[in-house]
Write a protein that holds these residues in place. Structure first.
Motif, PDB file in Angstrom:
ATOM      1  N   GLY A   6       0.820  -1.218   0.000  1.00  0.00           N
ATOM      2  CA  GLY A   6       0.000   0.000   0.000  1.00  0.00           C
ATOM      3  C   GLY A   6       0.846   1.256   0.000  1.00  0.00           C
ATOM      4  O   GLY A   6       0.332   2.365  -0.080  1.00  0.00           O
ATOM      5  N   TYR A 127      -5.633   5.721   1.168  1.00  0.00           N
ATOM      6  CA  TYR A 127      -4.589   4.689   1.311  1.00  0.00           C
ATOM      7  C   TYR A 127      -3.712   4.889   2.544  1.00  0.00           C
ATOM      8  O   TYR A 127      -2.814   4.091   2.783  1.00  0.00           O
ATOM      9  CB  TYR A 127      -3.716   4.623   0.039  1.00  0.00           C
ATOM     10  CG  TYR A 127      -3.241   5.972  -0.457  1.00  0.00           C
ATOM     11  CD1 TYR A 127      -2.221   6.660   0.188  1.00  0.00           C
ATOM     12  CD2 TYR A 127      -3.841   6.573  -1.561  1.00  0.00           C
ATOM     13  CE1 TYR A 127      -1.801   7.902  -0.245  1.00  0.00           C
ATOM     14  CE2 TYR A 127      -3.439   7.816  -2.017  1.00  0.00           C
ATOM     15  CZ  TYR A 127      -2.409   8.474  -1.353  1.00  0.00           C
ATOM     16  OH  TYR A 127      -2.005   9.714  -1.774  1.00  0.00           O
ATOM     17  N   ASN A 128      -3.969   5.950   3.315  1.00  0.00           N
ATOM     18  CA  ASN A 128      -3.186   6.154   4.539  1.00  0.00           C
ATOM     19  C   ASN A 128      -4.043   6.084   5.792  1.00  0.00           C
ATOM     20  O   ASN A 128      -3.620   6.566   6.846  1.00  0.00           O
ATOM     21  CB  ASN A 128      -2.441   7.498   4.480  1.00  0.00           C
ATOM     22  CG  ASN A 128      -1.162   7.405   3.660  1.00  0.00           C
ATOM     23  OD1 ASN A 128      -0.529   6.351   3.606  1.00  0.00           O
ATOM     24  ND2 ASN A 128      -0.782   8.495   3.023  1.00  0.00           N
ATOM     25  N   ASP A 141       1.455   7.095   8.205  1.00  0.00           N
ATOM     26  CA  ASP A 141       2.307   7.685   7.162  1.00  0.00           C
ATOM     27  C   ASP A 141       2.349   9.211   7.273  1.00  0.00           C
ATOM     28  O   ASP A 141       1.845   9.936   6.408  1.00  0.00           O
ATOM     29  CB  ASP A 141       1.813   7.252   5.767  1.00  0.00           C
ATOM     30  CG  ASP A 141       2.824   7.575   4.677  1.00  0.00           C
ATOM     31  OD1 ASP A 141       3.869   8.147   4.997  1.00  0.00           O
ATOM     32  OD2 ASP A 141       2.539   7.255   3.500  1.00  0.00           O
TER      33      ASP A 141
HETATM   34 MG   LIG Z   1       1.383   5.667   2.444  1.00  0.00          MG
END
Ligand SMILES: [Mg+2]
Ligand SMILES: Nc1ncnc2c1ncn2[C@@H]1O[C@H](COP(=O)(O)OP(=O)(O)O)[C@@H](O)[C@H]1O
Length: 257
Positions: A6, A127-128, A141
């Motif tokens: 990811g 996606y984080n 992240d």
């Molecule tokens: Mg990331």
């Protein structure tokens, strides 16, 4: 150790209930921010654990992770609303961090942007985050975190969550669906009228800054960005800038309703 996908390939690992990630020149600034969130009792963000050689160790944020194309839980109204609420919570909790002016002398991946209001996450995208059911319960992240106005983070977050993306792989729904989701995010965050009015122009500026950053990094020899440019990632952002320019008036009108 288990490889986590990811993000960067073969670079991020899970070790027991921690995550092991490569250190960068700005990592010590990020660790101070994570420690600030811990002192504030903020849930759903990694805790800084240790430095282990060339890696940082942070706690694993429990929950399901997702990516584009958005579907299921990540495409739900509840996910967008909870994402907006969590961003508000992080921004508010970061005000105490920037009250101490030492942030100005710390190193960040992205430039400090005036007027500094909060610590922006910098990449607050599906996606984080971590979800439990349809609710966004966590965010990780923090590499791109930097001091900037709230709207600077909101612009990129809403661009990613609406999403105002035109690439066939990333796209979700048509313009009215995207405006609907963007408004859910604005309302959940509690954005002011003035922030909503400036949102599209700020999205365009943020995307242009991202393309400029990618090109600058590639020029400096950053292999990740050289590969991204070769794959044409910047062309998607430029197409999305066009889309936002064409539909800006309609988007703002929808957000003000
Ligand atoms: Mg990331
Ligand atoms: N603290 C964390 N808690 C839970 N999962 C994480 C955490 N950090 C990273 N991950 C997982 O590892 C993947 C890649 O990590 P990330 O930090 O996003 O890498 P990159 O900086 O390359 O984008 C994420 O998409 C997520 O699935």
């Amino acid at each position: 150790m288990e490889i986590l996908s990811g993000g960067r390939e073969n670079a991020i690992f899970k070790r027991n209930d921690t995550v092991v990630r490569p250190l960068n020149s700005y990592s010590s600034s990020i660790h101070l921010l994570l420690q600030h969130f811990e002192k504030q009792g903020i849930e759903g963000v990694p805790r800084f654990v240790a430095i282990d050689g060339d890696n940082e160790v942070v706690t694993f944020v429990e929950g399901q992770t997702v990516n584009y194309p958005l579907s299921g839980a990540a495409a739900s109204d509840a996910a967008v609303k909870s994402a907006g609420k969590l961003l508000r919570c992080l921004h508010d909790a970061s005000v105490g961090f920037i009250a101490d002016a030492s942030y100005k002398y710390q190193q960040w991946m992205l430039p400090v942007r005036e007027p500094v209001e909060v610590m922006c996450h910098g990449d607050y995208a599906p996606y984080n985050v971590a979800l439990v059911g349809n609710e966004v319960v966590g965010i990780f992240d923090f590499d791109t975190a930097h001091p900037a106005p709230r709207l600077w983070d909101l612009a990129y977050a809403i661009y990613c969550w609406a999403p105002f993306k035109t690439h066939v792989y990333d796209k979700l729904g048509e313009l009215p669906d995207q405006i609907y989701r963007a408004k859910l995010f604005c309302d959940a965050y509690g954005m002011t009228k003035s922030q909503r009015q400036q949102l599209v122009a700020t999205m365009i500026e943020r995307l242009q800054a991202l393309v400029d950053f990618m090109k600058q990094q590639a020029t400096e020899g950053n292999t990740q960005f050289i590969a991204n440019l070769a794959d044409g990632h910047h062309l998607s952002y430029l197409a999305d800038i066009d889309y936002l320019q064409q539909n800006g008036k309609q988007i703002i009108a929808g957000l003000m309703e």
